[in-house]
Scaffold this motif. Structure first.
Motif, mmCIF file in Angstrom:
data_model
loop_
_atom_site.group_PDB
_atom_site.id
_atom_site.type_symbol
_atom_site.label_atom_id
_atom_site.label_comp_id
_atom_site.label_asym_id
_atom_site.label_seq_id
_atom_site.Cartn_x
_atom_site.Cartn_y
_atom_site.Cartn_z
ATOM 1 N N UNK A 1 0.735 -1.116 -0.107
ATOM 2 C CA UNK A 1 0.024 0.058 0.121
ATOM 3 C C UNK A 1 0.736 1.172 -0.014
ATOM 4 N N UNK A 2 0.939 1.884 -1.083
ATOM 5 C CA UNK A 2 1.513 3.162 -1.350
ATOM 6 C C UNK A 2 0.603 4.220 -1.599
ATOM 7 N N UNK A 3 0.122 5.041 -0.737
ATOM 8 C CA UNK A 3 -0.709 6.149 -0.856
ATOM 9 C C UNK A 3 -0.316 7.316 -1.877
ATOM 10 N N UNK B 1 1.527 -5.508 -5.501
ATOM 11 C CA UNK B 1 1.862 -6.978 -5.174
ATOM 12 C C UNK B 1 1.358 -7.792 -6.015
ATOM 13 N N UNK B 2 1.901 -8.958 -6.517
ATOM 14 C CA UNK B 2 1.201 -9.845 -7.600
ATOM 15 C C UNK B 2 0.369 -10.784 -6.567
ATOM 16 N N UNK B 3 -0.880 -11.247 -7.192
ATOM 17 C CA UNK B 3 -1.345 -10.968 -8.500
ATOM 18 C C UNK B 3 -2.300 -9.634 -8.551
ATOM 19 N N UNK B 4 -2.352 -8.882 -7.449
ATOM 20 C CA UNK B 4 -3.116 -7.925 -7.495
ATOM 21 C C UNK B 4 -2.952 -7.058 -8.612
ATOM 22 N N UNK C 1 4.234 1.339 -10.988
ATOM 23 C CA UNK C 1 5.608 1.298 -11.068
ATOM 24 C C UNK C 1 5.927 1.474 -12.691
ATOM 25 N N UNK C 2 7.023 1.713 -13.042
ATOM 26 C CA UNK C 2 7.346 1.863 -14.543
ATOM 27 C C UNK C 2 7.799 0.533 -14.954
#
Length: 170
Positions: A14-16, A74-77, A102-103
């Motif tokens: 979780x990155x807000x 996160x995978x698979x989300x 993320x790039x």
């Protein structure tokens, strides 16, 4: 012996979203109808008319209108959220979207987003995220902001403050 910086990942998913990115997204979209991967705390910044929290399982819901998305990292989300957005765009349910991810240009999920996008911004440096119960954090990988919709000029004007923006060619 040292390891690559990406090997020092904290495991946080979780990155807000920082407020300045949410403000730029609202400048492009006009308003945000839906944030499908959110929390009440995150929505104090995003200000979406509707959110889906983890308890509501945004992947099981229909997405409509103008969407802001900063999916779980996160995978698979991340794959599931990005593919759901692409399908919702193709189905005509989502009219426009701004996505902070993320790039990871080499991944299938990133390609699914690019395939429906009309513009992209690569921020200079890494985005400084926040969390309501932790110190601010800068991730180990760079990010990009993808735009889906017809307002590419408006997107460039709003997001060029963060870095390099370009049109995505089909």
């Amino acid at each position: 012996e040292t390891t690559a910086h990406v090997g020092q990942n904290t495991g946080d998913t979780e990155w807000f979203t920082p407020p300045e990115y949410a403000e730029a997204a609202r400048a492009v979209l006009g308003a945000i109808d839906l944030d499908p991967a959110s929390t009440e705390a995150a929505n104090t910044v995003i200000q979406a008319a509707q959110i889906f929290t983890p308890d509501e399982d945004g992947l099981a819901q229909r997405w409509d209108g103008r969407v802001w998305m900063n999916p779980p990292y996160a995978q698979p989300l991340v794959t599931q959220f990005c593919e759901k957005l692409a399908k919702s765009v193709r189905a005509g349910h989502v009219s426009a979207a701004v996505v902070l991810v993320n790039n990871a240009t080499e991944t299938q999920w990133y390609r699914a987003l690019v395939d429906v996008s009309s513009a992209v911004c690569f921020p200079t440096g890494r985005v400084r995220f926040w969390h309501p119960s932790k110190p601010s954090a800068t991730p180990l990988q760079g990010q990009s902001v993808l735009y889906i919709g017809p307002e590419t000029k408006r997107f460039g004007e709003a997001f060029r403050q963060f870095g390099w923006c370009a049109l995505v060619q089909p």
